[in-house]
Design an enzyme around this catalytic site. Structure first.
Site, PDB file in Angstrom:
ATOM      1  N   GLY A  59      31.834  36.709  47.779  1.00 21.51           N
ATOM      2  CA  GLY A  59      32.455  37.562  46.751  1.00 21.51           C
ATOM      3  C   GLY A  59      31.439  38.295  45.902  1.00 21.51           C
ATOM      4  N   ALA A  60      30.456  38.930  46.585  1.00 22.41           N
ATOM      5  CA  ALA A  60      29.366  39.570  45.820  1.00 22.41           C
ATOM      6  C   ALA A  60      29.587  41.059  45.597  1.00 22.41           C
ATOM      7  CB  ALA A  60      28.035  39.343  46.540  1.00 22.41           C
ATOM      8  N   ARG A  80      31.491  42.563  43.543  1.00 19.24           N
ATOM      9  CA  ARG A  80      31.700  42.969  42.143  1.00 19.24           C
ATOM     10  C   ARG A  80      31.516  41.756  41.217  1.00 19.24           C
ATOM     11  NH1 ARG A  80      38.240  43.808  41.487  1.00 19.24           N
ATOM     12  NH2 ARG A  80      38.592  41.673  40.833  1.00 19.24           N
ATOM     13  N   TYR A  94      45.026  27.709  39.503  1.00 24.19           N
ATOM     14  CA  TYR A  94      43.629  28.118  39.329  1.00 24.19           C
ATOM     15  C   TYR A  94      42.806  26.958  38.759  1.00 24.19           C
ATOM     16  CZ  TYR A  94      39.619  30.860  37.631  1.00 24.19           C
ATOM     17  OH  TYR A  94      38.353  31.340  37.384  1.00 24.19           O
TER      18      TYR A  94
END
Ligand code: NAI
Length: 254
Positions: A17-18, A20, A162
């Site tokens: 997940g790089a 942003r 979450y």
């Protein structure tokens, strides 16, 4: 302030997940420290992945590699990583950063949102840690950092799935640290509080003000501050730290 650790130069570090937010700030920070930065992207995001690769190389990365895999698709993940490792050798740093939040009060929670949150935030990190373990065993100075959250420690209304996924990452961290410490593989978790990114920008002003009023340092965190902590945990500067859970939250949960 961008802290640097000389031993990160030429380490091969995978960040999920790089594209942003925290992941991107971390990727750029590791690039400036000369690491070989590896990141994943999903189908349809080739252009964004290519431009991030260029950005990382211009920032000073020894190399930058974009791998096509969705963190929830273990077969795709394994295929991409097996190919990478046979070409470049073992990955020596892993940051399980990819995450989603689908906030809803308990009565309105949808099963598919719960499943997607757990699959992405928790199962994805567990499977990725497993997929890389064999090559970790053959490498030196491996460090894994899991991006949990303060809500994984203290809970939060409307964030049941979450928070549960983030609490689960702490269980993963401690168990993985215990299981692999004898092979000098370290694993730690960090728990950010409110860090300014696209994820938190989507909150309304009222919610942001309510969070701010609870933060003793009286400001939101910056992605670079998180990147500095993760760099420390990836480097040999933290060589005697494993199984630890470190809050970076301006004091919101003291
Ligand atoms: P973000 O939403 O800006 O970025 C998340 C990244 O994960 C994106 O690049 C997205 O493409 C990727 N991703 C999501 N699902 C994926 C999948 N199935 N496969 C591959 N990649 C996927 O989030 P942000 O704010 O940068 O957060 C990063 C991490 O830090 C997350 O795990 C989040 O839960 C955690 N965190 C963030 C806080 C904050 O205040 N921003 C606070 C505490 C924890």
């Amino acid at each position: 302030m961008n802290v640097t650790y000389a031993d990160l130069k030429e380490k091969k570090i995978l960040i999920t997940g790089a594209t942003r937010g925290i992941g991107k700030a971390l990727a750029l920070s590791l690039a400036t420290q000369g690491a070989h930065v590896v990141f994943n992207f999903r189908e349809g995001k080739e252009d964004a992945a290519n431009s991030l690769k260029d950005e990382l190389k211009s920032a000073g990365a020894t190399n930058a590699t974009a791998l096509l895999f969705d963190i929830t698709n273990t077969a795709q993940m394994k295929e991409a990583l097996d190919a990478f490792i046979s070409e470049h050798g073992a990955i020596t740093g892993l940051v399980n950063n990819a995450g989603i939040s689908k906030d809803q009060i308990v009565l309105r929670m949808k099963e598919e949102d719960v499943a997607q949150t757990i699959d992405t935030n928790l199962k994805g990190a567990i499977m990725l840690s497993q997929v890389l373990s064999r090559s970790f065993l053959k490498a030196e100075d491996v460090s894994v950092v899991n991006i949990s959250s303060v809500v994984g420690l203290m809970g939060n209304a409307s964030q049941i799935a979450y928070s549960a996924s983030k609490a689960g990452l702490i269980g993963l961290t401690k168990s993985y640290a215990k299981e692999l410490a004898s092979r000098n593989i370290r694993c730690n978790a960090i728990c950010p509080g409110f860090i300014q990114t696209d994820m938190t920008d989507s909150l309304n002003e009222k919610a942001k003000e309510a969070y701010l009023s609870q933060i003793p340092l009286n400001r939101f965190g910056d992605c670079q501050e998180v990147a500095n902590l993760v760099s420390f945990l990836l480097s040999k500067a933290s060589s005697y730290i494993t199984g630890e859970v470190i809050k970076i939250d301006g004091g919101i949960y003291i």
